[in-house]
Enzyme design. Structure first.
Site, PDB file in Angstrom:
ATOM      1  N   SER A   1      13.415 -10.224   8.523  1.00 17.04           N
ATOM      2  CA  SER A   1      13.174  -8.784   8.503  1.00 17.04           C
ATOM      3  C   SER A   1      14.140  -8.051   9.413  1.00 17.04           C
ATOM      4  CB  SER A   1      11.747  -8.544   8.993  1.00 17.04           C
ATOM      5  OG  SER A   1      11.561  -7.187   9.286  1.00 17.04           O
TER       6      SER A   1
ATOM      7  N   TYR B   1       4.913  -9.847  15.203  1.00 13.05           N
ATOM      8  CA  TYR B   1       5.442 -10.123  13.863  1.00 13.05           C
ATOM      9  C   TYR B   1       6.949 -10.405  13.935  1.00 13.05           C
ATOM     10  CZ  TYR B   1       7.357  -9.013   9.251  1.00 13.05           C
ATOM     11  OH  TYR B   1       8.068  -9.051   8.077  1.00 13.05           O
TER      12      TYR B   1
ATOM     13  N   LYS C   1       9.444 -13.914  13.179  1.00 16.24           N
ATOM     14  CA  LYS C   1      10.639 -13.999  12.325  1.00 16.24           C
ATOM     15  C   LYS C   1      11.800 -14.611  13.115  1.00 16.24           C
ATOM     16  CE  LYS C   1       8.935 -12.421   8.523  1.00 16.24           C
ATOM     17  NZ  LYS C   1       8.673 -13.363   7.429  1.00 16.24           N
TER      18      LYS C   1
HETATM   19  P1  NAD Z   1       2.960  -9.863   0.642  1.00 19.48           P
HETATM   20  O1  NAD Z   1       1.851  -9.915   1.626  1.00 19.48           O
HETATM   21  O2  NAD Z   1       2.840  -8.996  -0.536  1.00 19.48           O
HETATM   22  O3  NAD Z   1       3.287 -11.351   0.133  1.00 19.48           O
HETATM   23  C1  NAD Z   1       3.108 -12.493   0.939  1.00 19.48           C
HETATM   24  C2  NAD Z   1       2.396 -13.541   0.096  1.00 19.48           C
HETATM   25  O4  NAD Z   1       2.222 -14.725   0.881  1.00 19.48           O
HETATM   26  C3  NAD Z   1       1.007 -13.081  -0.349  1.00 19.48           C
HETATM   27  O5  NAD Z   1       0.853 -13.343  -1.727  1.00 19.48           O
HETATM   28  C4  NAD Z   1       0.052 -13.939   0.490  1.00 19.48           C
HETATM   29  O6  NAD Z   1      -1.155 -14.191  -0.170  1.00 19.48           O
HETATM   30  C5  NAD Z   1       0.885 -15.189   0.708  1.00 19.48           C
HETATM   31  N1  NAD Z   1       0.558 -15.962   1.908  1.00 19.48           N
HETATM   32  C6  NAD Z   1       0.441 -15.539   3.181  1.00 19.48           C
HETATM   33  N2  NAD Z   1       0.196 -16.579   3.997  1.00 19.48           N
HETATM   34  C7  NAD Z   1       0.173 -17.702   3.211  1.00 19.48           C
HETATM   35  C8  NAD Z   1      -0.037 -19.079   3.467  1.00 19.48           C
HETATM   36  N3  NAD Z   1      -0.280 -19.562   4.689  1.00 19.48           N
HETATM   37  N4  NAD Z   1       0.002 -19.932   2.415  1.00 19.48           N
HETATM   38  C9  NAD Z   1       0.227 -19.497   1.159  1.00 19.48           C
HETATM   39  N5  NAD Z   1       0.423 -18.200   0.857  1.00 19.48           N
HETATM   40  C10 NAD Z   1       0.402 -17.305   1.891  1.00 19.48           C
HETATM   41  O7  NAD Z   1       4.303  -9.517   1.470  1.00 19.48           O
HETATM   42  P2  NAD Z   1       5.747  -9.127   0.952  1.00 19.48           P
HETATM   43  O8  NAD Z   1       5.983  -7.697   1.240  1.00 19.48           O
HETATM   44  O9  NAD Z   1       5.966  -9.646  -0.406  1.00 19.48           O
HETATM   45  O10 NAD Z   1       6.630  -9.949   1.993  1.00 19.48           O
HETATM   46  C11 NAD Z   1       7.119 -11.244   1.704  1.00 19.48           C
HETATM   47  C12 NAD Z   1       7.893 -11.758   2.910  1.00 19.48           C
HETATM   48  O11 NAD Z   1       8.929 -10.828   3.222  1.00 19.48           O
HETATM   49  C13 NAD Z   1       7.058 -11.917   4.177  1.00 19.48           C
HETATM   50  O12 NAD Z   1       7.477 -13.077   4.851  1.00 19.48           O
HETATM   51  C14 NAD Z   1       7.387 -10.666   4.954  1.00 19.48           C
HETATM   52  O13 NAD Z   1       7.247 -10.871   6.329  1.00 19.48           O
HETATM   53  C15 NAD Z   1       8.851 -10.444   4.587  1.00 19.48           C
HETATM   54  N6  NAD Z   1       9.278  -9.030   4.733  1.00 19.48           N
HETATM   55  C16 NAD Z   1       8.610  -8.033   4.089  1.00 19.48           C
HETATM   56  C17 NAD Z   1       9.014  -6.702   4.266  1.00 19.48           C
HETATM   57  C18 NAD Z   1       8.294  -5.561   3.588  1.00 19.48           C
HETATM   58  O14 NAD Z   1       8.500  -4.408   3.998  1.00 19.48           O
HETATM   59  N7  NAD Z   1       7.493  -5.780   2.556  1.00 19.48           N
HETATM   60  C19 NAD Z   1      10.102  -6.401   5.092  1.00 19.48           C
HETATM   61  C20 NAD Z   1      10.764  -7.441   5.722  1.00 19.48           C
HETATM   62  C21 NAD Z   1      10.340  -8.755   5.530  1.00 19.48           C
HETATM   63  N1  UFG Z   2       5.846   6.919   8.178  1.00 17.30           N
HETATM   64  C1  UFG Z   2       5.200   8.135   8.195  1.00 17.30           C
HETATM   65  N2  UFG Z   2       3.924   8.202   7.726  1.00 17.30           N
HETATM   66  C2  UFG Z   2       3.271   7.127   7.204  1.00 17.30           C
HETATM   67  C3  UFG Z   2       3.948   5.877   7.177  1.00 17.30           C
HETATM   68  C4  UFG Z   2       5.233   5.815   7.681  1.00 17.30           C
HETATM   69  O1  UFG Z   2       5.755   9.123   8.659  1.00 17.30           O
HETATM   70  O2  UFG Z   2       2.103   7.260   6.801  1.00 17.30           O
HETATM   71  C5  UFG Z   2       7.240   6.832   8.655  1.00 17.30           C
HETATM   72  C6  UFG Z   2       7.438   5.890   9.824  1.00 17.30           C
HETATM   73  O3  UFG Z   2       7.229   6.547  11.045  1.00 17.30           O
HETATM   74  C7  UFG Z   2       8.895   5.448   9.611  1.00 17.30           C
HETATM   75  C8  UFG Z   2       9.069   5.474   8.090  1.00 17.30           C
HETATM   76  O4  UFG Z   2       8.020   6.295   7.603  1.00 17.30           O
HETATM   77  O5  UFG Z   2       9.766   6.405  10.154  1.00 17.30           O
HETATM   78  C9  UFG Z   2       8.941   4.101   7.450  1.00 17.30           C
HETATM   79  O6  UFG Z   2       7.735   3.481   7.869  1.00 17.30           O
HETATM   80  P1  UFG Z   2       7.146   2.191   7.151  1.00 17.30           P
HETATM   81  O7  UFG Z   2       5.841   1.864   7.801  1.00 17.30           O
HETATM   82  O8  UFG Z   2       7.156   2.363   5.680  1.00 17.30           O
HETATM   83  O9  UFG Z   2       8.237   1.054   7.466  1.00 17.30           O
HETATM   84  P2  UFG Z   2       8.799   0.492   8.849  1.00 17.30           P
HETATM   85  O10 UFG Z   2      10.266   0.747   8.858  1.00 17.30           O
HETATM   86  O11 UFG Z   2       8.024   0.948  10.001  1.00 17.30           O
HETATM   87  O12 UFG Z   2       8.535  -1.088   8.697  1.00 17.30           O
HETATM   88  C10 UFG Z   2       8.838  -1.818   7.505  1.00 17.30           C
HETATM   89  C11 UFG Z   2       7.867  -2.991   7.372  1.00 17.30           C
HETATM   90  C12 UFG Z   2       8.130  -4.004   8.460  1.00 17.30           C
HETATM   91  C13 UFG Z   2       9.576  -4.423   8.427  1.00 17.30           C
HETATM   92  C14 UFG Z   2      10.487  -3.210   8.528  1.00 17.30           C
HETATM   93  C15 UFG Z   2      11.912  -3.641   8.316  1.00 17.30           C
HETATM   94  O13 UFG Z   2       6.523  -2.544   7.450  1.00 17.30           O
HETATM   95  O14 UFG Z   2       7.334  -5.157   8.226  1.00 17.30           O
HETATM   96  O15 UFG Z   2      10.165  -2.257   7.519  1.00 17.30           O
HETATM   97  O16 UFG Z   2      12.791  -2.579   8.493  1.00 17.30           O
HETATM   98  F1  UFG Z   2       9.834  -5.245   9.459  1.00 17.30           F
END
Ligand code: NAD
Ligand code: UFG
Length: 332
Positions: A124, A148, A152
């Site tokens: 991330s 979190y 990572k």
């Molecule tokens: P998500 O929660 O939608 O998907 C994660 C999946 O993993 C889910 O289906 C959950 O049920 C499964 N899971 C969790 N723990 C498990 C375990 N122990 N065994 C088996 N399954 C398990 O999340 P996402 O947004 O698809 O994110 C996927 C990956 O990308 C994560 O590692 C997350 O940290 C990373 N990531 C996400 C974002 C974001 O903004 N969505 C940003 C940066 C990194």
């Molecule tokens: N924000 C608002 N109102 C809301 C939600 C968010 O103003 O209700 C703003 C936040 O302050 C930020 C922007 O929108 O400025 C984006 O916020 P998000 O919560 O959508 O995303 P973040 O950048 O905070 O975090 C996300 C994921 C993290 C990941 C990161 C990577 O949630 O897991 O992106 O850049 F690590």
């Protein structure tokens, strides 16, 4: 290739399954459905007209994981499974360290035992912490703003050390920026449990009338309009980034930013959503959210060059696709 996708029923994993199946790979999903639904697998099969092998397994359980490797030839693993909510990680740090770090250790161990050389890992942009954007892969990491982010950094380190002990492995660490949007079919997308934490699902629920108004967390940041700036990337571009990462995987550990390189403020995203979908998003400005940084956006040039990949879909497509999924799939 036969690819094991941990967390393949989740938001990014499900879209990546579609991209991989479309590119001709075979997909095996292992998910415990903690944050996803089994129906998503049916929808992926419907969209692609291809079959997925599915295991309801917990990746923290080594023996459950081993049964998959015993029953299937596996050429590579994409490891998505994990918990991802920053706020929750501050309240439940041990659950985050246990789930995210142990699952990575298990993947590293099983791949070593079964000689599976290709691993792609979901990291991330949060690992860059308060560095000055654009973030580049070689920056010194500053993750300690939340547990979190620490999970990572630890997971990245575990995989790097695994490679250091056996240089025949090929590990790609992908640092994602802010994935939004949904598959254009409107069948799969982001479906958070409860009230969303992230901006785009919050906006789509306001558009639907499920939530009254958006709260914009702060308008006094040193940005274009004072609101937070992020690098929003269409989830299908991100999904295609995984296909590119697998196709171009190299010996050793390689780290890539998957982002667009463009920063967008909260108010710019609200405006784009209104324009793309012809709906009004009422909002109020509130105080900053603790732990937020002013700006985060990628320098994606390493991924562009080495993976021969770049994000193609614009902000309006992200908004349109996110709204189509919200309209199609959820009830008030
Ligand atoms: P998500 O929660 O939608 O998907 C994660 C999946 O993993 C889910 O289906 C959950 O049920 C499964 N899971 C969790 N723990 C498990 C375990 N122990 N065994 C088996 N399954 C398990 O999340 P996402 O947004 O698809 O994110 C996927 C990956 O990308 C994560 O590692 C997350 O940290 C990373 N990531 C996400 C974002 C974001 O903004 N969505 C940003 C940066 C990194
Ligand atoms: N924000 C608002 N109102 C809301 C939600 C968010 O103003 O209700 C703003 C936040 O302050 C930020 C922007 O929108 O400025 C984006 O916020 P998000 O919560 O959508 O995303 P973040 O950048 O905070 O975090 C996300 C994921 C993290 C990941 C990161 C990577 O949630 O897991 O992106 O850049 F690590």
């Amino acid at each position: 290739m036969n690819i094991l996708i941990t967390g393949g029923a989740g938001y990014i994993g499900s879209h990546t399954c579609i991209a991989l199946l479309g590119a001709g790979h075979k997909v095996i999903v292992a998910d415990n459905f903690y944050n996803s639904a089994i129906e998503t697998i049916d929808k992926i099969q419907e969209v692609t007209n291809k079959k997925i092998i599915i295991y309801k397994n917990d990746i923290t359980n080594y023996f459950e994981l081993e049964s998959i490797f015993n029953e299937n030839p596996i050429d590579g693993v994409i490891h998505f499974a994990g918990y991802k909510a920053v706020d929750e990680s501050i309240k439940r740090p041990l659950d985050y360290y246990y789930n995210n770090v142990l699952s990575t250790i298990n993947i590293a161990k099983i791949c070593t035992k079964y000689n599976v050389k290709k691993i792609v890992f979901s990291s991330s942009a949060t690992v860059y912490g308060n560095n000055m954007p654009p973030f580049v892969e070689k920056m010194k990491l500053q993750p300690s703003i939340n547990p979190y982010g620490e999970t990572k950094v630890m997971s990245e380190r575990i995989l790097m050390d695994m490679v250091n002990a056996n240089f025949t492995f090929k590990v790609s660490i992908l640092r994602y920026f802010n994935p939004v949007g949904a598959h254009e079919s409107g069948l799969i997308g982001e479906n958070p449990n409860g009230k969303p934490n992230n901006l785009m699902p919050y906006i789509t629920q306001v558009a639907k009338g499920k939530l009254e108004k958006l709260r914009v967390f702060g308008n006094d940041y040193p940005t274009i309009d004072g609101t937070g700036v992020r690098d929003y990337i269409h989830v299908m571009d991100l999904a295609e980034g995984h296909v590119a990462a697998l196709n171009n995987i190299k010996q050793g550990t390689n780290i890539y930013n998957l982002g667009t390189g463009k920063g967008t403020s909260v108010l710019e995203l609200v405006n784009a959503f209104e324009e793309a979908n012809n709906v009004k998003i009422p909002y109020e400005i509130t105080s900053r959210r603790p732990g937020d940084i002013a700006q985060a956006y990628a320098d994606p040039s390493k991924a562009n060059k080495e993976l021969k990949w770049e994000a193609k879909r614009d902000l309006l497509s992200m908004c349109r696709d996110a709204w189509r999924f919200e309209k199609n799939n959820k009830t008030l």
